[in-house]
Scaffold this active site. Structure first.
Site, PDB file in Angstrom:
ATOM      1  N   HIS A  47       0.942  -1.179  -0.009  1.00  0.00           N
ATOM      2  CA  HIS A  47      -0.012  -0.059   0.023  1.00  0.00           C
ATOM      3  C   HIS A  47       0.790   1.151  -0.057  1.00  0.00           C
ATOM      4  O   HIS A  47       1.275   1.723   1.111  1.00  0.00           O
ATOM      5  CB  HIS A  47      -0.805  -0.046   1.233  1.00  0.00           C
TER       6      HIS A  47
ATOM      7  N   HIS B  61       1.204   4.731  -2.322  1.00  0.00           N
ATOM      8  CA  HIS B  61       1.164   5.670  -3.589  1.00  0.00           C
ATOM      9  C   HIS B  61       2.338   6.157  -4.018  1.00  0.00           C
ATOM     10  O   HIS B  61       3.037   6.978  -3.354  1.00  0.00           O
ATOM     11  CB  HIS B  61       0.242   6.806  -3.033  1.00  0.00           C
TER      12      HIS B  61
ATOM     13  N   GLU C 176     -11.339   3.432   5.765  1.00  0.00           N
ATOM     14  CA  GLU C 176     -10.234   4.308   6.031  1.00  0.00           C
ATOM     15  C   GLU C 176     -11.051   5.369   6.965  1.00  0.00           C
ATOM     16  O   GLU C 176     -10.956   5.407   8.066  1.00  0.00           O
ATOM     17  CB  GLU C 176      -9.371   4.804   5.080  1.00  0.00           C
TER      18      GLU C 176
ATOM     19  N   ASP D  43       1.653   3.807   2.679  1.00  0.00           N
ATOM     20  CA  ASP D  43       0.795   4.827   2.091  1.00  0.00           C
ATOM     21  C   ASP D  43       1.291   5.925   1.464  1.00  0.00           C
ATOM     22  O   ASP D  43       1.547   5.796   0.278  1.00  0.00           O
ATOM     23  CB  ASP D  43      -0.357   5.311   3.292  1.00  0.00           C
ATOM     24  N   ASP D  44       1.674   6.975   2.147  1.00  0.00           N
ATOM     25  CA  ASP D  44       2.276   8.368   1.410  1.00  0.00           C
ATOM     26  C   ASP D  44       3.627   8.678   2.117  1.00  0.00           C
ATOM     27  O   ASP D  44       3.436   9.748   3.207  1.00  0.00           O
ATOM     28  CB  ASP D  44       1.211   9.240   1.414  1.00  0.00           C
TER      29      ASP D  44
HETATM   30  N1  ADE Z   1      -4.449   8.907  -1.905  1.00  0.00           N
HETATM   31  C1  ADE Z   1      -3.220   8.859  -1.290  1.00  0.00           C
HETATM   32  N2  ADE Z   1      -3.203   8.575   0.054  1.00  0.00           N
HETATM   33  C2  ADE Z   1      -4.436   8.168  -0.014  1.00  0.00           C
HETATM   34  C3  ADE Z   1      -5.083   7.714   1.223  1.00  0.00           C
HETATM   35  N3  ADE Z   1      -4.556   7.439   2.653  1.00  0.00           N
HETATM   36  N4  ADE Z   1      -6.445   7.519   1.411  1.00  0.00           N
HETATM   37  C4  ADE Z   1      -7.241   7.595  -0.050  1.00  0.00           C
HETATM   38  N5  ADE Z   1      -6.611   8.128  -1.077  1.00  0.00           N
HETATM   39  C5  ADE Z   1      -5.230   8.316  -1.085  1.00  0.00           C
HETATM   40 ZN    ZN Z   2      -3.594   4.814   0.315  1.00  0.00          ZN
END
Ligand code: ADE
Ligand code: ZN
Length: 334
Positions: free
Chosen positions: A17, A19, A200, A278-279
């Site tokens: 997971h 991005h 989420e 995630d990010d």
């Molecule tokens: N795009 C990038 N990070 C995200 C996240 N945590 N939830 C939904 N969309 C995303």
């Molecule tokens: Zn995400």
């Protein structure tokens, strides 16, 4: 906890997971802004970092989409993915299944080919240079229409070799999985696998829909499933993987603190949880940092950490012989 941290570093890990746009570190953001003559809203790397205080998912997404304006050329996407792969290699990541958001770029006039070929080329080089096996997952932005997702999918099928699955991300509440049923049906018909962000910020009902309307193989986040015992029972019975992102959940205030994160409880309930980043450029760390922070805050045992690593490979889309080989390597490390 030096022993646990050493184990976390040493074991092979899969990142499921992530991005790719969320790996844009402020240094590279400034370099690309200079290269492409894009004006940023910040005048220094420190100012960028100071801006990374979020009240919820949307407050993050606003900043994240704005930063993507520096990505224009094929080489920019290559450089973005390459920078990620260097970090992943340093953390013993052996498999990375990476989201990208084509609409974020095509809506600004960037050709889809520049996005897919830049990312794809970097991932191939990452396999050669670091031995990292990887794959791309094309995500639809759920705040846009189902028609926009469908035309994105149709265009992307020209680059079918470059991705293995489709996913669903962006603003969750008000955009239920059901909205994308037809797009996912088309994707499944093309032999693509499916995943979706659900649970989420959105309610457990969205997780049910992701399973039943989109036929997902994994649920991205899914932490709110704990509010619905029947849903937990199903996720456990079917061993549906959940790609949990602890540092993200704290930064976006899905949970109040890491110490109150439900990860440990999820493992105890028999859910197939994995830990992911995630990010990472926005949330304070990559997969190893997430494992370390969760390990310390939740008092995870060595067995918990090994279970999380094992889950990450079992939940991956690797061919079964590759899974088996890496799982054997994991058992040999511990
Ligand atoms: N795009 C990038 N990070 C995200 C996240 N945590 N939830 C939904 N969309 C995303
Ligand atoms: Zn995400």
């Amino acid at each position: 906890m030096p022993d646990l941290d050493a184990l976390i570093h040493a074991i092979p890990k899969a990142e499921l997971h992530l991005h790719i746009e969320g790996t844009l570190e402020p240094g590279l953001m400034f370099e690309l802004a200079r290269r492409n003559r894009v004006t940023l809203a910040y005048d220094s790397v420190d100012a960028v970092r100071r801006a990374y205080v979020f009240s919820d998912l949307q407050s993050f997404l606003d900043i994240y989409y704005a930063a993507c304006s520096v990505l224009r050329l094929e080489q920019d996407f290559y450089d973005l993915a390459w920078a990620y792969l260097e970090r992943a290699a340093a953390q013993n990541v052996q498999r990375a299944e990476i989201f990208f958001d084509p609409q974020t770029h095509t809506h600004r006039g960037v050709p889809l080919e520049a996005v897919t070929s830049g990312l794809h080329r970097a991932l191939q080089d990452g396999q050669d240079r670091f031995g990292i096996s990887s794959a791309l997952i094309l995500c639809f932005l759920r705040h846009l229409s189902a028609d926009s997702a469908m035309s994105t999918l149709r265009e992307a099928l020209h680059y079918r070799h470059a991705f293995i699955a489709v996913g669903l991300d962006s603003s969750e509440v008000g955009h239920p999985p059901e909205k994308f049923r037809a797009v996912f049906e088309t994707a499944l018909g093309e032999g693509l696998l499916t995943v979706a962000h659900a649970g989420e910020e959105g309610p457990p009902a969205y997780v049910w829909q992701a399973l039943d309307a989109l036929h997902v193989r994994r649920v991205d986040h899914g932490v709110r499933c704990l509010e619905d015992p029947a849903l937990v029972e199903r996720l456990v019975a079917e061993q549906i993987p959940l790609t949990v992102c602890p540092l993200s959940n704290v930064k976006l205030r899905v949970v109040p603190t890491l110490a109150r994160h439900p990860l440990k409880q999820m493992l105890e309930r028999g859910l197939r949880a994995t830990v992911n980043s995630d990010d990472p450029a926005y949330f304070g760390g990559y997969v190893e940092d997430n494992l370390r922070a969760a390990g310390a805050a939740l008092d995870l045992s060595r067995d918990d950490v090994v279970t999380l690593a094992r889950n990450s490979f079992e939940a991956s889309f690797l061919p079964s012989e590759d899974k088996l080989r890496i799982l054997q390597q994991l058992e040999a490390t511990v």
